[in-house]
Enzyme design. Structure first.
Site: not given
Ligand SMILES: *Cc1c(COP(=O)(O)O)cnc(C)c1O
Length: 364
Positions: A51-52, A131, A179, A181, A306
């Site tokens: 998601a990043t 999050n 994302s 995971h 994070c």
């Molecule tokens: C975990 C998260 C991300 C980042 O996702 P990754 O796949 O770890 O890079 C971005 N936005 C939100 C809201 C998240 O919870």
């Protein structure tokens, strides 16, 4: 995932032989599974590293492509850093960003979004679920406003995909980050949905190379990870409804059990417009870090994983108007697919014991 690490080792970009076709078929199945989860077409799914990267691709890709139409972005103060830090960087490259505030429950008012849009606005980026505090933003209302104003709408759905229903048509979403995971899939893989019609969203690629994925995101596809993301989406789609009910019951039990024994508990975030698996509480007189250190058998966190390398009160909790003390005493409980009723009992007993001990120490 396992056969694609060894037995089916082909590269999906190899068009001329059997090994490539087998790998490509796995990728196409995953694309269908992801698009089914969010009611998109498989042609609208692009794989990223998570998601990043999806958030970066959406924000940077749209602002670079639509520069001749404007330079203004609207987002919210409590977004994930993958959006906020990208916005800060874009500001250094000529973009203007409006950071909307949230109310004391963590929600953004859609009317505020409407008022923030100007004739220079090209993109609104607002997360579906936060999050840290789990609040669910009014995405469909904001989507309707964006389409009426002819502004593109990006949603960071890392926390909600596979947990809450998502329909990119009904919610009028143009770009959506996922994302793997966060929905029990492997780490290092994610996706960006990019709307193909009404309107057709255009993106300036951020990683160029072999022209993979229609040139939008070059690089050889990690087939095992993609197969894992697809399967995770398939399971989530099938289980979502019953799972949400079961997890909500566990959360209510945890909240009630803690409230009964600990006075002055403060719930952070909206009481009902929140993800079933999220419970974020401030414990007056017990500092969050000490609380966590005092119960090594319970896996919880203060803010988000994070930003947990940074010792500072959570910017999300500060945005709700919490004091520094309240923010420092906050704990985020995440309840998921594999948690049991017994674990909730153990958690209640351990937290109550530790909080009472810390409060007593503080009073001395
Ligand atoms: C975990 C998260 C991300 C980042 O996702 P990754 O796949 O770890 O890079 C971005 N936005 C939100 C809201 C998240 O919870």
């Amino acid at each position: 995932m396992l056969p694609y690490f060894t037995k089916h080792y082909g590269n999906p970009a190899s068009r001329n032989h059997y090994f490539g076709w087998v790998a490509d078929e796995a990728v196409e199945i995953a694309r269908e599974q992801i698009s089914a989860l969010i009611h998109a077409s498989e042609k609208e799914i692009y794989f990223t590293s998570g998601a990043t990267e999806s958030n970066n691709l959406a924000l940077r890709g749209v602002t670079e492509m639509y520069r001749n139409q404007g330079n203004h972005i609207v987002t919210v103060v409590s977004e994930h850093k993958a959006v906020l830090d990208t916005c800060v960087d874009l500001e250094q490259h000529g973009c203007e960003v409006t950071y909307l505030s949230v109310d004391r429950t963590g929600l953004v008012d859609p009317e505020k979004v409407r008022r923030a849009i100007t004739d220079k606005t090209i993109l609104v980026s607002i997360m579906h679920v936060n999050n840290e505090i789990g609040v669910i933003q009014p995405i469909a209302e904001i989507g309707a406003i964006c389409h009426e104003q002819e502004v593109l709408f990006h949603v960071d759905a890392a926390q909600s995909a596979g947990k809450l229903p998502i329909d990119v048509q009904k919610m009028q979403i143009d770009l959506l980050s996922v994302s793997a995971h966060k929905l029990y899939g492997p780490k290092g893989i994610g996706a960006l949905y990019i709307r193909r019609k009404q309107p057709r969203v255009q993106i300036k690629p951020q990683i160029t190379g072999g022209g993979h994925q229609k040139g939008i995101r070059s690089g050889t596809l990690p087939v095992p990870l993609i197969a894992g993301l697809g399967e995770a989406c398939k399971i989530a789609a099938a289980e979502m409804e019953t799972e949400a009910g079961r997890i909500l019951a566990l959360r209510n039990k945890l909240h009630a059990g803690l409230s009964a024994e600990i006075p002055n508990l403060v719930l952070n975030g909206h009481p009902c417009k929140r993800l079933p698996g999220n419970l974020n509480l401030s414990f007056a007189g017990a500092e969050g870090e000490s609380l966590i250190m005092g119960m090594p058998d319970i896996a919880v966190s203060t803010g988000s994983a994070c930003t947990s390398s940074v010792i500072a009160p959570s910017y999300v909790l500060k945005a709700l108007g919490r004091t520094d003390d309240q923010a420092y005493s906050a704990i985020r409980f995440g309840i998921g697919r594999f948690n049991t009723d017994e674990e909730i009992d153990i958690t209640i007993a351990t937290v109550v014991k530790t909080v009472h001990r810390l409060q007593k120490l503080k009073r001395k």
